[in-house]
Scaffold this active site. Sequence first.
Site, PDB file in Angstrom:
ATOM      1  N   GLU A  75       0.819  -1.224   0.000  1.00 57.46           N
ATOM      2  CA  GLU A  75       0.000   0.000   0.000  1.00 57.46           C
ATOM      3  C   GLU A  75       0.846   1.264   0.000  1.00 57.46           C
ATOM      4  O   GLU A  75       0.521   2.237  -0.680  1.00 57.46           O
ATOM      5  CB  GLU A  75      -0.916  -0.002   1.227  1.00 57.46           C
ATOM      6  CG  GLU A  75      -1.829   1.213   1.295  1.00 57.46           C
ATOM      7  CD  GLU A  75      -2.716   1.182   2.525  1.00 57.46           C
ATOM      8  OE1 GLU A  75      -3.328   2.218   2.806  1.00 57.46           O
ATOM      9  OE2 GLU A  75      -2.787   0.132   3.185  1.00 57.46           O
ATOM     10  N   ASP A  76       1.948   1.260   0.773  1.00 61.77           N
ATOM     11  CA  ASP A  76       2.664   2.515   1.025  1.00 61.77           C
ATOM     12  C   ASP A  76       4.055   2.598   0.424  1.00 61.77           C
ATOM     13  O   ASP A  76       4.741   3.608   0.597  1.00 61.77           O
ATOM     14  CB  ASP A  76       2.771   2.740   2.546  1.00 61.77           C
ATOM     15  CG  ASP A  76       1.410   2.954   3.198  1.00 61.77           C
ATOM     16  OD1 ASP A  76       0.521   3.480   2.519  1.00 61.77           O
ATOM     17  OD2 ASP A  76       1.241   2.577   4.370  1.00 61.77           O
TER      18      ASP A  76
END
Length: 717
Positions: A75-76
């Site tokens: 996600e990051d």
Amino acid sequence: MRQYELVERVRAYDPAADEDRLNRAYVYALKAHGSQTRDNGDPYFSHPVEVAGILTELKLDSASICTALLHDVVEDTAGTLAEIERLFGGEIARLVDGVTKLNRIELQSEHTKAAENFRKLVLAMSEDIRVLLVKLADRLHNMRTLHFIKSDERRRRIARETMDIYAPLAERIGLQRFKDELDDLAFGELNTEARSSILQRMQFLQERGGYLTERIIDRLSRDLMADGLETWVSGRIKTPYSVWRKMQKRNVGFEQLADIMAFRVVVKDVGDCYRALGVLHSRYPTVPGRFKDYISTPKPNGYRSLHTGLIGPEQQRIEVQIRTREMHEYAEFGVAAHWKYKQSGSEGGDGAYHVEGRKFRWIRELLDILEHASNPEEFLEHTKLEMYQDQVFCFTPKGDLIALPRGATPVDFAYAVHSEVGHACVGARVNGRMVPLRTSLQNGDQVDIVTSKAQHPSPDWENFVVTGKAKAAIRRYVRQEQRDQFAALGKEMLERQFRSEGYELTEKGLVGVLKKLKQDSVADLQVAVGQGNLTAREVLVAVYPAAKEAKPGKIVPLVRARRGKRKDGALPLKGLIPGMAVHFAACCHPLPGDRVVGIVTTGKGVTVHTIDCDTLAQFQDQPERWIDLSWSSNAGEEPFTGRLHVVVANEPGSLGALTTVIGKHEANISNLKITNRSLDFFEILIDLEVEDLKHLTHVIAALRATPAISSVERARS
């Protein structure tokens, strides 16, 4: 937490853990997150490490710990699932994917995004419950650091989502510690003043009581040991949120809430649980209505214990929970405790009563709701219903236990047994007596559902069922039934329009104009016509452009329309279900035998009016919305509603005479409203279920012949 500390924690309870994989996951996540920071300025990598640390408290396997370290990589950071699968294997990649949010999908709103994320989480945890354990640990650490977020709105949104979704999920898998802390942290954000006030009062009580808790523990221990029981007794003060909920539920102030202390008695086996209960009940007065036996009837999440309320040592009102060591471990660690049984291959002892770890009944029910819901928001709404509220426990005639939310009805019970049983439900016997379907079930009720193959769900059921599963199933059935009726109505309207203007209606012709009319299929096109979103003439002109040049029909004056004879092409009324494709106007309550006309209303289909209804004046200049209707030969097989305006003498026995006459003529009162009352008379509006106009006329004649009744007229509102 340093790398070697995390590995040592895991090896302390799992000597066979894959140490190399843990080290590689730690280093990979550390490099992937690099210089990223959190809202409080700490390196971002501190978050996945803390999440992994929380999971070591639950003694989870190394795959779960690796997933915690890697859960934000996709996600990051620039890391991908394919890379995680290559480096750490398919199992960890699948777990990481289950936890990862859908941040790369463009969604309509923040609410839709949250709903879609939760939908994905449910699908993932249905395959492997460890996904949920990692997600809950992730949420718990985020809540512990929530105060660092600067935006008030964002903090409140996260807290509300935690209380609505994640705390109930933690309770469902038996993680009571997680549930209590999540609720309390969210409560502190959503109602800061209330939490501070309760904390101050609890602190004052503790200071005033000195070593009260220790003294009570010592006294309970001595009482139980005097009877030869091996016990371990502990005590705790309930959380501020738990205290606040009790205050709200009982509608009392803090001073009136005495049982804010809970004590746990852990004994050797199930027999000792009941012995300990007997000892305490024989020595201390019990609080009526506070005893619960969750050993013989476990909670849906597998929790087992005896709960009782006592006026205990030093005249303190306390709650005591009595359980075995295995029950206590499950109460503390929930499904994580069962995961350990599964890992070790143990099937004996108290671990044997747990359901299989990978597929819980309630997760299957969430999947059932997911299948029925039309969009993510509806799924989220039904899921909240499914996870909330206190439970009531009811039994089938064979003795099978069904757990339902408080306030559940026999229809909820029927859908809990099976969707097909719910669809076919026509009645219910509770403890041997027939009851209305909207009756609220109580703890211990035995429920016998009466079914019929001819039955189908009523749209009205959605107004009183309380479980998400029932609401989702009913809504889906109604949607499909509504669509089928709109499609049948649209098809007939198209056939009539094409025939009346001398054109042939073919499926090939309709397929050719789907794109032009912005429809995906012929069925969608028919539904749009049935709903009134498209007119049959618009479709005709799209298929045969030459029809556009035809002269429009002459507008028929309203009076002539009322007096004119029915045309041969009248549309028969078939399969009428109130609130669906074809429904009756509430202003005139048409009955079989009345001359009727249909008005097409956008989004609602056709509304049936009597030919002399005053409402029709509104549509005099819109002839394209009028449809000629007639009753089919079997129109009187289902009950129809007729409305009467009755004036009754204000004297004893008048209402009895009224209802007796109606009953003798085999009509049924579905609604009754007194609109005016004077010294001498009542004016009443009555809705009657009758077969047709002739039936209603007989009832009116009989009522007019009754001495207590002054006048009877068919109501037009």
